[in-house]
Design an enzyme around this catalytic site. Sequence first.
Site, PDB file in Angstrom:
ATOM      1  CG  PHE A   1      -8.999   0.535 -17.710  1.00 43.26           C
ATOM      2  CD1 PHE A   1      -8.818   1.900 -17.927  1.00 43.26           C
ATOM      3  CD2 PHE A   1     -10.005  -0.110 -18.404  1.00 43.26           C
ATOM      4  CE1 PHE A   1      -9.613   2.600 -18.819  1.00 43.26           C
ATOM      5  CE2 PHE A   1     -10.806   0.568 -19.292  1.00 43.26           C
ATOM      6  CZ  PHE A   1     -10.614   1.932 -19.509  1.00 43.26           C
TER       7      PHE A   1
ATOM      8  CB  SER B   1      -0.901   0.012   1.239  1.00 41.11           C
ATOM      9  OG  SER B   1      -1.683   1.181   1.285  1.00 41.11           O
TER      10      SER B   1
ATOM     11  CG  ASN C   1       5.467   1.384 -24.758  1.00 40.10           C
ATOM     12  OD1 ASN C   1       5.850   0.232 -24.956  1.00 40.10           O
ATOM     13  ND2 ASN C   1       4.664   1.701 -23.764  1.00 40.10           N
TER      14      ASN C   1
ATOM     15  CD  GLN D   1      -3.355   1.441 -22.258  1.00 35.69           C
ATOM     16  OE1 GLN D   1      -3.660   1.258 -23.442  1.00 35.69           O
ATOM     17  NE2 GLN D   1      -3.654   2.562 -21.610  1.00 35.69           N
ATOM     18  CD  GLN D   2      -7.150  -3.912 -23.754  1.00 38.41           C
ATOM     19  OE1 GLN D   2      -6.596  -4.461 -22.826  1.00 38.41           O
ATOM     20  NE2 GLN D   2      -8.434  -3.612 -23.739  1.00 38.41           N
TER      21      GLN D   2
ATOM     22  CB  THR E   1       6.847   6.443 -28.021  1.00 37.64           C
ATOM     23  OG1 THR E   1       6.186   5.405 -27.284  1.00 37.64           O
ATOM     24  CG2 THR E   1       5.851   7.073 -28.988  1.00 37.64           C
TER      25      THR E   1
ATOM     26  N   GLY F   1      13.277   9.636 -27.620  1.00 40.10           N
ATOM     27  CA  GLY F   1      12.557  10.105 -28.791  1.00 40.10           C
ATOM     28  C   GLY F   1      11.716   9.039 -29.462  1.00 40.10           C
TER      29      GLY F   1
ATOM     30  N   GLY G   1       1.691   9.552 -24.765  1.00 38.51           N
ATOM     31  CA  GLY G   1       1.640   8.730 -25.967  1.00 38.51           C
ATOM     32  C   GLY G   1       0.412   9.014 -26.813  1.00 38.51           C
ATOM     33  CG  ASP G   2      -3.424   8.297 -25.294  1.00 36.63           C
ATOM     34  OD1 ASP G   2      -3.134   7.251 -25.910  1.00 36.63           O
ATOM     35  OD2 ASP G   2      -3.934   8.293 -24.158  1.00 36.63           O
TER      36      ASP G   2
END
Length: 323
Positions: free
Chosen positions: A116, A36, A195, A172-173, A223, A228, A256-257
């Site tokens: 998520f 935690s 990435n 992420q998937q 990325t 860079g 990134g988006d």
Amino acid sequence: MPVAVTGSIATDHLMTFPGKFTEQFVEGQMENVSLSFLVDDLVQHRGGAGANMAYGLGLLGLQPVLVGAVGSDFAEYEAWLKRHGVDTQSVHWSELKHTARFVCTTDASNNQIASFYSGAMSEAGNIELGPVVDRVGELDLVVIGPNDPKAMVRHTEECRQRGFAFAADPSQQLAWADGEMIRGLVDGADLLFTNEYESHLLQQKTGWDVDEVLSRVGTWVTTRAAEGILVRQADAEPISVIAVPETKPVEPTGGGDALRAGFIAGRMWGLSLERATQLGSAVATAAVEVIGTQEYDLPKESFLSRFADAFGADAADEVAPHL
């Protein structure tokens, strides 16, 4: 012709841990982790990869069509996106579930631990692109961002059937998807975004090496954080573009988006691969200098000044007419 952006639409709950996650791990006890973290703050922002990319494209004047699923709590968020140039008429509203939630903690080294909750996003697989086309006309590009897996597969297959150019952004998937699904999402993409870590994970899971990936996609954009961006195409020399120097890096979430939005906008404007990548780099830097994935702005004068500092006056002159 418009750009359609499919992907998650969520609210972000972002926290900052003043220490380092790695200092809390106990060697030999990783199979029994129970941690935690006492965080410094909590902020809530609009987010979701699809909405983040659409926001960036809207700031750049492309009026993107957002395609995704939300809950009944989306009204205020929708008004925000509309004010920033995003077409939200193709968003599906769930009658039962809340808009998705992203909960993320960032440590002092910019490492992140996140969860998520998909919520209404689980209904995104019910959305067809056909009605979108009927409403807005033919699509120049469909961005297939991280989303409900069924939606990602359905949108990709529909793009192939209808002959739409599409950008694969599994993001992420990739962590849980198997090789067969990833191959299906990537094969035939006009653009592929990853990435650096994801690029290796993609190769591992698909069994494809770099050359085989490049034989199946038009352009692969990778990325590499402070190093860079690397842009590759089959039978062409790779293009390497620096990350625009940050003046006050605050929060890496959403960078990134934003980069994807800048890159896609550049290509839609007819800019070269290198120039579009530079634009993506500059937009990404603007995004990470504020907390929240849709809190940045792109004032023309100051944006072009930084762009010229990073890439030269001639580069800025090419971009200027489009802003």
